[in-house]
Design an enzyme around this catalytic site. Structure first.
Site, PDB file in Angstrom:
ATOM      1  N   THR A 155      51.808 -42.026 -43.290  1.00 22.63           N
ATOM      2  CA  THR A 155      51.058 -41.162 -42.349  1.00 22.63           C
ATOM      3  C   THR A 155      50.578 -40.267 -43.143  1.00 22.63           C
ATOM      4  O   THR A 155      49.419 -40.070 -43.323  1.00 22.63           O
ATOM      5  CB  THR A 155      52.166 -40.482 -41.404  1.00 22.63           C
TER       6      THR A 155
ATOM      7  N   GLY B 187      54.907 -36.150 -43.046  1.00 30.35           N
ATOM      8  CA  GLY B 187      55.361 -37.024 -41.896  1.00 30.35           C
ATOM      9  C   GLY B 187      56.592 -36.620 -41.705  1.00 30.35           C
ATOM     10  O   GLY B 187      57.490 -35.612 -42.337  1.00 30.35           O
ATOM     11  N   ALA B 188      57.270 -37.403 -40.660  1.00 26.38           N
ATOM     12  CA  ALA B 188      58.914 -37.238 -40.604  1.00 26.38           C
ATOM     13  C   ALA B 188      59.306 -38.783 -40.127  1.00 26.38           C
ATOM     14  O   ALA B 188      58.799 -39.582 -39.788  1.00 26.38           O
ATOM     15  CB  ALA B 188      59.115 -36.439 -39.450  1.00 26.38           C
TER      16      ALA B 188
ATOM     17  N   LYS C  83      63.927 -36.421 -42.562  1.00 27.22           N
ATOM     18  CA  LYS C  83      62.908 -36.909 -43.704  1.00 27.22           C
ATOM     19  C   LYS C  83      63.819 -37.457 -44.789  1.00 27.22           C
ATOM     20  O   LYS C  83      64.917 -37.387 -45.214  1.00 27.22           O
ATOM     21  CB  LYS C  83      62.132 -35.686 -44.229  1.00 27.22           C
TER      22      LYS C  83
ATOM     23  N   GLY D 121      62.769 -41.146 -45.821  1.00 26.73           N
ATOM     24  CA  GLY D 121      62.661 -42.475 -45.880  1.00 26.73           C
ATOM     25  C   GLY D 121      62.013 -42.995 -47.146  1.00 26.73           C
ATOM     26  O   GLY D 121      62.175 -44.069 -47.361  1.00 26.73           O
ATOM     27  N   GLY D 122      61.001 -42.020 -47.510  1.00 29.41           N
ATOM     28  CA  GLY D 122      60.258 -42.463 -48.901  1.00 29.41           C
ATOM     29  C   GLY D 122      60.858 -41.943 -50.248  1.00 29.41           C
ATOM     30  O   GLY D 122      60.297 -42.059 -51.182  1.00 29.41           O
TER      31      GLY D 122
ATOM     32  N   GLU E 264      59.777 -32.655 -50.960  1.00 28.24           N
ATOM     33  CA  GLU E 264      59.015 -32.364 -49.811  1.00 28.24           C
ATOM     34  C   GLU E 264      59.585 -31.030 -49.581  1.00 28.24           C
ATOM     35  O   GLU E 264      58.931 -30.228 -48.929  1.00 28.24           O
ATOM     36  CB  GLU E 264      59.458 -33.398 -48.818  1.00 28.24           C
TER      37      GLU E 264
HETATM   38  C1  5RP Z   1      59.240 -39.553 -47.168  1.00 28.25           C
HETATM   39  C2  5RP Z   1      59.289 -38.813 -45.877  1.00 28.25           C
HETATM   40  C3  5RP Z   1      58.193 -39.486 -44.923  1.00 28.25           C
HETATM   41  O1  5RP Z   1      57.408 -38.247 -44.411  1.00 28.25           O
HETATM   42  C4  5RP Z   1      58.964 -40.355 -43.906  1.00 28.25           C
HETATM   43  O2  5RP Z   1      59.614 -41.313 -44.199  1.00 28.25           O
HETATM   44  C5  5RP Z   1      57.531 -40.761 -42.874  1.00 28.25           C
HETATM   45  O3  5RP Z   1      56.901 -41.791 -43.601  1.00 28.25           O
HETATM   46  P1  5RP Z   1      55.887 -42.608 -42.710  1.00 28.25           P
HETATM   47  O4  5RP Z   1      54.848 -41.535 -42.632  1.00 28.25           O
HETATM   48  O5  5RP Z   1      55.585 -43.880 -43.947  1.00 28.25           O
HETATM   49  O6  5RP Z   1      56.546 -43.254 -41.526  1.00 28.25           O
HETATM   50  O7  5RP Z   1      60.009 -38.198 -45.694  1.00 28.25           O
HETATM   51  O8  5RP Z   1      60.167 -39.248 -48.130  1.00 28.25           O
END
Ligand code: 5RP
Length: 230
Positions: free
Chosen positions: A38, A89-90, A101, A103-104, A110
């Site tokens: 995002t 994002g979240a 948060k 996932g990446g 962050e």
């Molecule tokens: C990365 C994060 C991202 O903001 C979260 O994983 C959302 O990712 P995406 O926009 O790909 O759904 O916290 O560490």
């Protein structure tokens, strides 16, 4: 002729919230920039106004590379005292603006950039909106030698922690640490949860963002971008 509203893909919803976040960027700003698919849409949109901002502070190597490729200067977090806005994002966001948060795998940086910022603008498609945090596996960045004792602490709470892998090996974050993803939790008190887990030896950062919660959420819905303030 059909009058029904076309269904927008998740990718299109991400594009729309990424563009909508430009409204929160002021001329001359150094912008705090998060990480993820995002945020990539936001970075691309930011490229269209790159001559009107000073640059960005980035939360990951991946976002830094994307910003630089667009010609946006990236400042070290130590070179700035405050940022007016942080856009990220979240994985989940609740009705009070608390988030999961990481996932990446960029959660630590962050949180650092969010803590530098006056306002956290969360950009998310509506699949991220939840009544209670915890269905998404909670990322926790840990020092490798503490991983198993931290996993046992979560097990005592009914959670199940799994080491995140990449290509069959433990994934290493931009900080050279590991990630545990924890399932089976219902996080009804995000602030208390963040305080407790962050105090466990070996935890670098827990992916609950309650201290650094969102001030605004731009939520991509079928009916358009909905603005929620907390
Ligand atoms: C990365 C994060 C991202 O903001 C979260 O994983 C959302 O990712 P995406 O926009 O790909 O759904 O916290 O560490």
């Amino acid at each position: 002729m059909s009058t029904s509203t076309p269904t927008l893909s998740q990718d299109e919803l991400k594009t729309r919230v990424g563009q909508a976040a430009l409204d929160y960027v002021l001329p001359g700003d150094i912008v705090g920039v998060g990480t993820g698919s995002t945020v990539n849409k936001f970075i691309d949109a930011l490229g269209t106004m790159k001559d009107r901002i000073r640059g960005a502070v980035s939360s990951s190597e991946a976002s830094t590379a994307r910003l630089k490729a667009l010609g946006i200067e990236v400042f070290d977090a130590n070179a700035v005292e405050r940022l007016s806005v942080y856009v990220d994002g979240a994985d989940e966001i609740d009705p009070r603006g608390h988030m999961i948060k990481g996932g990446g795998a960029a959660l630590t940086r962050e949180k650092i950039v969010a803590a530098l910022s006056d306002r956290f603008v969360c950009i998310a498609d509506e699949s991220k909106w939840v009544p209670v945090l915890g269905a998404f596996p909670l990322p926790v960045e840990v020092i490798p030698m503490a991983a198993q004792q931290i996993a046992r602490r979560f097990a005592a709470w009914g959670g199940s922690a799994r080491l995140r892998l990449k290509d069959g090996l433990p994934l290493l974050t931009d900080n050279g640490q590991q990630i545990l993803d924890v399932t089976g939790l219902q996080i009804t008190d995000p602030l208390g949860f963040e305080n407790t887990v962050n105090n466990w030896p070996g935890v670098v950062t827990v992916g609950v963002f309650a201290h650094q919660k969102a001030h605004v959420c731009l939520l991509g819905t079928a009916a358009g971008v909905k603005t929620v303030t907390f």
